[in-house]
Scaffold this motif. Sequence first.
Motif, PDB file in Angstrom:
ATOM      1  N   THR A  41     -17.829  43.391  10.111  1.00 22.32           N
ATOM      2  CA  THR A  41     -17.372  43.474   8.844  1.00 22.32           C
ATOM      3  C   THR A  41     -17.469  44.628   7.860  1.00 22.32           C
ATOM      4  OG1 THR A  41     -18.512  42.128   7.386  1.00 22.32           O
ATOM      5  CG2 THR A  41     -17.678  40.638   9.013  1.00 22.32           C
ATOM      6  N   VAL A  84     -13.396  39.555   2.908  1.00 23.81           N
ATOM      7  CA  VAL A  84     -14.201  40.036   4.009  1.00 23.81           C
ATOM      8  C   VAL A  84     -13.077  39.986   4.925  1.00 23.81           C
ATOM      9  CG1 VAL A  84     -15.870  39.585   5.469  1.00 23.81           C
ATOM     10  CG2 VAL A  84     -15.940  38.949   3.183  1.00 23.81           C
ATOM     11  N   GLY A 136     -12.525  41.361   8.774  1.00 22.10           N
ATOM     12  CA  GLY A 136     -13.358  40.831   9.985  1.00 22.10           C
ATOM     13  C   GLY A 136     -13.712  39.849  10.201  1.00 22.10           C
ATOM     14  N   GLY A 137     -15.139  39.580  11.184  1.00 17.23           N
ATOM     15  CA  GLY A 137     -15.878  38.470  11.585  1.00 17.23           C
ATOM     16  C   GLY A 137     -15.325  37.489  11.785  1.00 17.23           C
ATOM     17  N   GLY A 187     -10.562  41.084  13.707  1.00 19.83           N
ATOM     18  CA  GLY A 187     -11.544  42.030  13.439  1.00 19.83           C
ATOM     19  C   GLY A 187     -12.211  42.552  14.862  1.00 19.83           C
TER      20      GLY A 187
END
Length: 345
Positions: A148, A162, A164-165, A170
């Motif tokens: 991330t 945040v 991504g993840g 992401g």
Amino acid sequence: MAVAKYTAAQGRSPVKFGATDIVCCRTLQGHTGKIHSLDWTRESNRVVSASQDGRLIIWNALTSQKTHTIKLPCAWVMTCAFSPNGQSVACGGLLDSVCSIFSLSSTADKDGTVPVSRMLSGHKGYVSCCRYVPNEDAHLITSSGDQTCVLWDVTTGLKTSVFGGEFQSGHTADVLSVSISESDPTRFISGSCDTTARLWDTRDASRAKQTFHGHKGDVNTVKFFQDGCRFGTGSEDGTCRLYDIRTGHQLQVYQPQGDGENVPVTSIAFSASGRLLFAGYASNNTCYVWDTLLGEVVLDLGELQDSHKNRISCLGMSADGSALCTGSWDSNLKIWAFGGHRRVI
């Protein structure tokens, strides 16, 4: 390749750039371990460097003098950055998954330890890169081995977004580098071990705006072009590439000639005009200077007098375009200035 073919058709000639057009004017000595990261102030008069010796050093780039030395709680530092106002520095590394902020106005104790003014904690993997949002001392973006990137509010120490993840758009492997657009600070590029670079908008963290393919290895380093519409990458596959975010297309591949094994690219930087691309490689002290239009190497800094004695691990162009700083595993930094009639290229 499209750029090279177009410029050749237009009769563009290669940049004439010889050994006397860039000279090493200063060597910054003081670290005792490999240098992993560096950054300039916006005023182009100071440099911060991070080393495996567990220290950050702030240098006066005009006099070579050290103005601050900061002992770090963890020696495995990978990244460092100046705040836009030049009053704070940030760093992050391998073991603690934290990005630490130090105020340069803080008083060091008798052991030279400067207290941490803020710890940005929340990543689940190492912090690979940190960059302040241009003109915003209160916001910073980090990339991490947890796949991330995070936008932080430095004032509160809390995550703002945040990237991504859990989101499908992401990265799917460690994120190694970020670069924020100077012309539009809401946009940033990330490079990852998943072989891609991705464009993000800080106002909408739900998905990557674009994904750029082409590399066959980890994308170790990314850097926005001056116009904010293009960006460069450097990869473990031994190539640098230039992409256009308006079309989503790859414009150029910069691949050294030869039949040998591909040598990974460690760091890249563009000259002020964007005509030159400086690229450090994980081989001896190689640092090629590429003509970005024609895709040709015009110089190797490693072959010049007073060059580094080991791998060039990081490099950065001053904000005014007048000087290049390189950091190396030989524990030194060097300031390179354009000579002759060339003050800025």
